[in-house]
Design a protein around this motif. Structure first.
Motif, short mmCIF file in Angstrom:
data_model
loop_
_atom_site.label_atom_id
_atom_site.label_comp_id
_atom_site.label_asym_id
_atom_site.label_seq_id
_atom_site.Cartn_x
_atom_site.Cartn_y
_atom_site.Cartn_z
N ILE A 201 55.50 75.69 45.69
CA ILE A 201 54.60 74.68 45.18
C ILE A 201 54.99 74.37 43.75
O ILE A 201 55.18 75.29 42.95
CB ILE A 201 53.13 75.18 45.22
N ALA A 202 55.16 73.07 43.45
CA ALA A 202 55.44 72.67 42.06
C ALA A 202 54.22 71.92 41.56
O ALA A 202 53.79 70.95 42.17
CB ALA A 202 56.67 71.78 42.01
N ILE A 203 53.66 72.41 40.46
CA ILE A 203 52.46 71.76 39.94
C ILE A 203 52.85 70.83 38.81
O ILE A 203 53.46 71.24 37.83
CB ILE A 203 51.43 72.80 39.45
N LEU A 204 52.48 69.56 38.97
CA LEU A 204 52.80 68.54 37.98
C LEU A 204 51.58 68.34 37.10
O LEU A 204 50.51 67.96 37.58
CB LEU A 204 53.17 67.25 38.72
N LEU A 205 51.75 68.64 35.82
CA LEU A 205 50.63 68.53 34.88
C LEU A 205 51.14 67.98 33.57
O LEU A 205 52.16 68.43 33.06
CB LEU A 205 50.03 69.91 34.61
N GLY A 206 50.45 66.99 33.03
CA GLY A 206 50.83 66.45 31.73
C GLY A 206 52.26 65.95 31.71
O GLY A 206 52.94 66.05 30.69
N GLY A 207 52.74 65.44 32.84
CA GLY A 207 54.07 64.84 32.88
C GLY A 207 55.20 65.85 33.00
O GLY A 207 56.37 65.50 32.84
N LYS A 208 54.86 67.14 33.25
CA LYS A 208 55.90 68.15 33.42
C LYS A 208 55.53 69.07 34.59
O LYS A 208 54.37 69.15 34.97
CB LYS A 208 56.03 69.01 32.16
N ILE A 209 56.54 69.77 35.11
CA ILE A 209 56.25 70.78 36.11
C ILE A 209 55.72 72.01 35.36
O ILE A 209 56.47 72.68 34.64
CB ILE A 209 57.50 71.17 36.92
N ALA A 210 54.42 72.29 35.52
CA ALA A 210 53.82 73.40 34.79
C ALA A 210 54.23 74.73 35.40
O ALA A 210 54.53 75.70 34.69
CB ALA A 210 52.29 73.25 34.79
N VAL A 211 54.23 74.80 36.72
CA VAL A 211 54.58 76.03 37.43
C VAL A 211 55.31 75.64 38.70
O VAL A 211 55.00 74.63 39.31
CB VAL A 211 53.31 76.81 37.87
N CYS A 212 56.29 76.44 39.07
CA CYS A 212 56.94 76.20 40.35
C CYS A 212 57.26 77.53 40.98
O CYS A 212 57.91 78.37 40.37
CB CYS A 212 58.21 75.37 40.15
N GLY A 213 56.77 77.72 42.21
CA GLY A 213 57.05 78.97 42.89
C GLY A 213 56.14 79.13 44.09
O GLY A 213 55.43 78.19 44.45
N ASP A 214 56.14 80.32 44.72
CA ASP A 214 55.24 80.51 45.85
C ASP A 214 53.85 80.84 45.32
O ASP A 214 53.63 80.89 44.10
CB ASP A 214 55.77 81.58 46.81
#
Lengths: 281, 284
Positions: A201-214
């Motif tokens: 899961i890649a979380i898109l926040l504030g125009g950036k990927i905040a976290v990416c992983g399982d």
């Protein structure tokens, strides 16, 4: 495994408003990745840039080894695209449209088999415009995969589904990934859906990927503290901690044995996610 | 080369399928046919057998040339522009943009659909006119030859213009609003309903800038005897000028359509589609 999608420092501005401020993302072949984020985070903008529908303001993007801005027909034929809520081709018959959309490709799937796989055999001769929302969505997916794409984009695929249709749809996506080895990138604002379907899961926040992983990476990254609860002097006590195991050890030492009413609660993924979104807002 | 042939094949099949869907849609078809063929048949029954004043030519023959010209122009300009605007609004164009080779196939298909529609309507008019005995086919090979180039050239001109207009109009509704009145105006001043000699000279000049006038003139030269030339500008059929003006419109239309369609298809994306759908819902 080679890379299906590679994104470096992707920026997108509409006038002065900067929607994407440097997105980095890598997706390997055969992976299912969910792009998760609140509404307006830029999920659709990101996916449209990857699909070659929108020109980016900056950064490097490679999709199946090609820059989407320069992707020709041969490149496009390897992609499957399912956008939010199609309403096109209302007058066509279901099977007729699927067979027509398959005729653009060199080695299309058999329309009847595809309809059967998607539970639309009964609607084969029905007009597209008369399908229910869920049926229409399944037809959209059928059209998206009729050309045997290597990479499938699903933009908010289950918006407006009832729980039963949603479950059916999830099974279908899992089948596509396991049986056909398709790489899938889906966007959603539903965390449970992302958790259910995606390997990462890649979380898109504030125009950036905040976290990416399982899911575990995600929970670890947001570091929402765990809660340890127990009963002492007839009273319920809790303590928030990043080291629940250490707290339990300490309690056992203090009680000299079993801890009454011991409870250790790790934050759910949803709590972690909301924590993250809340901090970014 | 093989892929071009393949695209042509898919495009023709797509256009034919769209045409069949239109014919099967009774509401759509009734609206289309009543407005053109219906009015034509009523006028034929009413005054079709009366000779045009001062001549031995039947009004039916004169009307046939005018109605054919108008049908080709409104089919190519108005219907095609509305189809393209509708295809942009409902996401058909985006679907094909998401498909390899989809846009050329789409354009071929739309061309085929519009041509089929024009052929259907013109065929019905000619057939009914012949059956009622108020229309006679041209007799000389030269007239048939003129028919063989004036109709395709005039059609190419209006179809390419219609495609260009359809790719800039925001929605099919605005297409009807924006183009309806000018189409009526062009019909009145271009000599397809009323003789050109009724018009004051400045209006004649405007009409001569439009493809409808030349399409009508070319068709009148086919269906009418030379005894009708007195009603025409300059007292001649002016076929070389017809070829030049229709040809110029066709070239301009094709260039314009190629540029505007490319621009329109490049701009299609899911979020633009969603924006337009919201706007359309808000307007309802």
């Amino acid at each position: 495994m080679s890379t299906a999608i590679s994104v470096r420092g992707l920026r997108m501005a509409y006038g002065r408003a900067e929607v994407l401020k440097g997105v980095d993302l890598d997706i390997r072949e055969g992976e299912i990745v969910a792009l998760l984020g609140p509404n307006g985070a830029g999920k659709t903008t990101t996916i449209e840039i990857l699909e070659g529908f929108r020109n980016r303001s900056g950064g490097e993007v490679s999709v199946l080894g090609t820059d989407p801005q320069r992707g020709g027909d041969a490149w496009r034929a390897r992609l499957g695209v399912v956008l939010q809520a199609w309403q096109d081709h209302k007058r066509w018959g279901v099977r007729e449209l699927l067979a027509h959309m398959g005729s653009y490709y060199d080695n299309p799937r058999d329309p009847d088999e595809l309809l059967a796989a998607l539970g639309l055999t009964g609607q084969a001769s029905q007009q597209v415009g008369l399908l229910s929302g869920g049926q229409r969505r399944r037809l959209d997916v059928a059209i998206g995969i009729v050309g045997r794409p290597e990479l499938l984009f699903l933009d908010e695929p289950t918006t407006g589904f009832d729980p039963e249709a949603r479950r059916e749809f999830h099974r279908l996506v899992e089948r596509l990934a396991t049986e056909d080895g398709m790489t899938i990138l889906l966007t959603t604002h539903d965390l449970a859906e992302a958790e259910r379907l995606a390997g990462r899961i890649a979380i898109l926040l504030g125009g950036k990927i905040a976290v990416c992983g399982d899911a575990e990476d995600l929970a670890r990254a947001v570091q929402a503290p765990s809660r340890v609860g127990w009963i002492e002097d007839g009273e319920r006590r809790t303590r928030a901690t990043d080291d629940p195991s250490g707290v339990v050890w300490e309690l056992q030492a203090r009680f000299g044995g079993p801890v009454p009413g011991l409870e250790v609660r790790r934050p759910t993924l949803e709590e972690s996610y909301l924590d993250l979104v809340g901090r970014a807002a | 080369m093989k892929t071009v042939r393949k695209m042509m094949g898919i495009g023709v099949r797509r256009g034919w399928a769209e045409f069949v869907h239109l014919v099967k849609d009774r509401k759509e078809q009734a609206g289309q046919l009543l407005g053109t063929v219906g009015v034509f048949v009523l006028l034929l029954l009413w005054i079709g057998d009366e000779p045009v004043k001062g001549t031995d030519v039947s009004s039916g023959t004169l009307m046939t040339a005018g109605f054919l010209a108008f049908t080709i122009t409104s089919g190519g300009l108005l219907s095609l522009a509305m189809m393209i605007a509708a295809d942009r609004e409902d996401g058909t164009m985006l679907r094909l943009r998401a498909t390899a080779g989809g846009i050329p196939v789409y354009l071929i298909g739309r061309g085929v659909t519009v041509l089929c529609q024009i052929v259907l309507q013109c065929g019905l008019m000619l057939g009914i006119g012949l059956a009622l005995g108020s229309v006679t086919f041209p007799s000389s090979p030269a007239d048939w030859l003129t028919l063989a180039w004036v109709v395709p050239l005039g059609t190419l001109a209006v179809v390419s213009l219609g495609a260009a207009i359809g790719s800039v109009l925001p929605s099919p509704k605005t297409a009807a609003v924006i183009m309806g009145l000018p189409m009526m105006g062009a019909m009145l001043i271009s000599g397809v309903m009323l003789p050109m000699s009724y018009m004051p000279e400045p209006v004649q000049w405007i009409a001569q800038a439009l493809p409808l006038y030349w399409q009508g003139l070319g068709l009148r030269s086919v269906f009418l005897p030379d005894s009708m030339l007195a009603a025409e500008i300059g007292g001649a059929w002016r076929l070389p000028e017809t070829a030049a003006v229709l040809g110029a419109w066709a070239v301009a239309g094709l260039l314009l359509a190629a540029w505007l369609l490319r621009r329109a298809t490049r701009r299609e994306s899911g979020s633009r589609l969603a924006e337009r759908r919201l706007a359309a819902q808000a307007a309802n």
